[in-house]
Design an enzyme around this catalytic site. Structure first.
Site, PDB file in Angstrom:
ATOM      1  N   LYS A 111       0.826  -1.221   0.000  1.00  0.00           N
ATOM      2  CA  LYS A 111       0.000   0.000   0.000  1.00  0.00           C
ATOM      3  C   LYS A 111       0.853   1.261   0.000  1.00  0.00           C
ATOM      4  CE  LYS A 111      -4.376  -1.799   1.452  1.00  0.00           C
ATOM      5  NZ  LYS A 111      -5.606  -1.673   2.196  1.00  0.00           N
ATOM      6  N   LYS A 194      -4.866  -9.481  -6.580  1.00  0.00           N
ATOM      7  CA  LYS A 194      -6.076  -9.673  -5.766  1.00  0.00           C
ATOM      8  C   LYS A 194      -7.211  -8.775  -6.243  1.00  0.00           C
ATOM      9  CE  LYS A 194      -6.574  -7.746  -1.693  1.00  0.00           C
ATOM     10  NZ  LYS A 194      -6.865  -7.334  -0.307  1.00  0.00           N
ATOM     11  N   LYS A 197     -10.775  -3.268  -3.726  1.00  0.00           N
ATOM     12  CA  LYS A 197     -11.554  -2.032  -3.864  1.00  0.00           C
ATOM     13  C   LYS A 197     -10.732  -0.949  -4.532  1.00  0.00           C
ATOM     14  CE  LYS A 197     -13.641  -2.537   0.701  1.00  0.00           C
ATOM     15  NZ  LYS A 197     -12.594  -2.555   1.750  1.00  0.00           N
TER      16      LYS A 197
HETATM   17  N1  AQP Z   1      -9.781 -10.620  -3.217  1.00  0.00           N
HETATM   18  C1  AQP Z   1     -10.099 -11.127  -2.039  1.00  0.00           C
HETATM   19  N2  AQP Z   1     -10.248 -12.466  -1.898  1.00  0.00           N
HETATM   20  C2  AQP Z   1     -10.580 -13.005  -0.695  1.00  0.00           C
HETATM   21  N3  AQP Z   1     -10.790 -12.262   0.412  1.00  0.00           N
HETATM   22  C3  AQP Z   1     -10.646 -10.929   0.313  1.00  0.00           C
HETATM   23  N4  AQP Z   1     -10.773  -9.933   1.208  1.00  0.00           N
HETATM   24  C4  AQP Z   1     -10.537  -8.743   0.599  1.00  0.00           C
HETATM   25  N5  AQP Z   1     -10.249  -8.946  -0.684  1.00  0.00           N
HETATM   26  C5  AQP Z   1     -10.305 -10.292  -0.897  1.00  0.00           C
HETATM   27  C6  AQP Z   1     -11.143 -10.134   2.595  1.00  0.00           C
HETATM   28  O1  AQP Z   1     -12.179  -9.214   2.922  1.00  0.00           O
HETATM   29  C7  AQP Z   1     -12.014  -8.811   4.285  1.00  0.00           C
HETATM   30  C8  AQP Z   1     -12.032  -7.307   4.351  1.00  0.00           C
HETATM   31  O2  AQP Z   1     -10.817  -6.759   3.976  1.00  0.00           O
HETATM   32  P1  AQP Z   1     -10.436  -5.261   4.194  1.00  0.00           P
HETATM   33  O3  AQP Z   1     -11.436  -4.446   4.844  1.00  0.00           O
HETATM   34  O4  AQP Z   1      -9.057  -5.203   4.753  1.00  0.00           O
HETATM   35  O5  AQP Z   1     -10.475  -4.854   2.800  1.00  0.00           O
HETATM   36  P2  AQP Z   1      -9.280  -4.915   1.929  1.00  0.00           P
HETATM   37  O6  AQP Z   1      -8.413  -6.114   2.093  1.00  0.00           O
HETATM   38  O7  AQP Z   1      -8.648  -3.601   2.145  1.00  0.00           O
HETATM   39  O8  AQP Z   1     -10.111  -5.079   0.673  1.00  0.00           O
HETATM   40  P3  AQP Z   1      -9.603  -4.586  -0.600  1.00  0.00           P
HETATM   41  O9  AQP Z   1     -10.665  -4.693  -1.565  1.00  0.00           O
HETATM   42  O10 AQP Z   1      -8.311  -5.251  -0.900  1.00  0.00           O
HETATM   43  O11 AQP Z   1      -9.390  -3.046  -0.279  1.00  0.00           O
HETATM   44  P4  AQP Z   1      -8.150  -2.198  -0.643  1.00  0.00           P
HETATM   45  O12 AQP Z   1      -8.086  -2.222  -2.101  1.00  0.00           O
HETATM   46  O13 AQP Z   1      -8.489  -0.877  -0.047  1.00  0.00           O
HETATM   47  O14 AQP Z   1      -6.982  -2.859   0.018  1.00  0.00           O
HETATM   48  C9  AQP Z   1     -10.706  -9.430   4.793  1.00  0.00           C
HETATM   49  O15 AQP Z   1     -11.013 -10.606   5.522  1.00  0.00           O
HETATM   50  C10 AQP Z   1      -9.991  -9.794   3.540  1.00  0.00           C
HETATM   51  O16 AQP Z   1      -9.133 -10.902   3.714  1.00  0.00           O
END
Ligand code: AQP
Length: 332
Positions: A111, A194, A197
């Site tokens: 990040k 992955k 968002k």
């Molecule tokens: N691609 C994924 N596959 C499986 N599990 C996923 N999680 C996120 N993306 C995937 C799971 O969702 C939960 C919430 O995660 P978070 O709030 O930390 O969101 P994140 O990981 O920040 O989600 P994003 O979409 O990847 O957001 P950005 O892009 O902002 O980093 C967790 O249990 C995570 O494992």
């Protein structure tokens, strides 16, 4: 019966990765464990969201949890910022966490990227707050996607460090629960990264709020390769996009990847994508409809969040008092 804690950041709408990797499993686990499902708005602050948008996203995620099957009568749904004990415990943990442990965290490296010097302290300290999120409830199990495994392992290390420092087995080490299917849902545009968002391409993910036409379009545009589907996952080792779509279908239809490969052996992706579209719409469209009606009733959503926060606060404060006593603070 153990206790579950998990959360998602209100940084935009949820996607299929959040559903298959996390929320769908929460729904299953809530029958077996006392469950706390948090909307981690303190973590979201690391991205400096617009305040109006953050408020919308917090309620949007609450609606998505309920629409996806979290039962607010059995489980506690609440915003992280409503329970200040998370931050208070995070400070105690920060004083026990060597910088070397945080320097290993791959999510910070990803990040922060090349802007490491400009990344904020909140993003760097994020896993310490996450450890406090889990341990303030003395949660025993943490259902997550694979990307969060390293953070839960750090929470275990911090719990161990606390126990050693104060000479008491106060925290049980929390166990990450990662299901085999869809532990890591990949981008529809690139099978090696992955689904997320923050991916700039909207075609990389399916949102909870995508209508059936949008889902059909995104699946049609999803990257694949020209070869037919093989009969086993092993025979598709170097085809990440193909394996990702088959994995999504397997998770959505509650089958193993092996079963799905056998079912579609020899098919083209054009045919398979029709099945994937139908299956995705069948699972996601009822959730979207429920979210729409829940968002119409803000009073109901706020009542659920208050009830969850009250319960979470009560338990967190009980533990915080014990912890403050152990570290040597006095009551005045
Ligand atoms: N691609 C994924 N596959 C499986 N599990 C996923 N999680 C996120 N993306 C995937 C799971 O969702 C939960 C919430 O995660 P978070 O709030 O930390 O969101 P994140 O990981 O920040 O989600 P994003 O979409 O990847 O957001 P950005 O892009 O902002 O980093 C967790 O249990 C995570 O494992």
């Amino acid at each position: 019966m153990g206790r579950i804690f998990s959360g998602i950041q209100p940084t935009g709408g949820l996607h299929l990765g959040n559903y298959l990797g996390a929320i769908r499993n929460w729904v299953k686990f809530q029958d077996l464990h006392e469950s706390f499902f948090c909307i981690v708005d303190l973590h979201a602050l690391t991205t400096l969201p617009d305040p109006k948008q953050l408020r919308l996203d917090i309620r949007g995620i609450a609606a998505a949890y309920i629409a996806a099957g979290i039962d607010p009568e059995r489980s506690y749904i609440f915003p992280q910022s409503a329970v200040s004990a998370h931050c208070e415990l995070a400070w105690v943990f920060a004083c026990l966490t060597p910088l070397g442990w945080l320097n290993r965290m791959t999510q910070f490296k990803e990040k922060a990227g090349k802007q490491r010097e400009n990344a904020n302290l909140g993003l760097y300290a994020y896993p310490v707050l996450q450890a406090a999120d889990i341990l303030i409830y003395k949660a025993t199990h943490v259902p997550i996607g694979e990307d969060q495994k390293q953070h839960v392992e750090l929470a275990r290390d911090i719990a161990g460090a606390f126990n050693r420092q104060y000479g008491i087995e106060y925290f049980e080490l929390p166990v990450p629960l990662i299901l085999k299917t869809a532990a890591r849902v990949m981008s529809l545009r690139d099978g090696t990264s992955k689904m997320s968002k923050s991916d700039p391409s909207d075609y990389s993910r399916i949102h909870f709020m995508d209508d059936p036409d949008t889902i059909a379009l995104k699946v049609r545009k999803a990257k694949t390769d020209p070869d037919p589907i093989a009969g086993t996952p092993g025979a598709m080792e170097n085809r990440p996009e193909a394996l990702n779509l088959l994995g999504i279908y397997a998770a959505l239809s509650d089958q193993s990847l092996e079963e799905v490969c056998r079912q579609f052996e020899g098919s083209t992706f054009a045919l398979f994508k029709k099945n994937l579209t139908d299956q995705t719409i069948m699972v996601m469209e009822p959730i979207r409809q429920r979210i729409l009606s829940l968002l119409d009733d803000q009073t109901y959503l706020d009542t659920i969040l208050k009830k969850g926060a009250d319960k979470a606060r009560e338990l967190a404060l009980q533990h915080l008092n014990e912890i403050q006593e152990m570290v040597g603070f006095i009551k005045v």
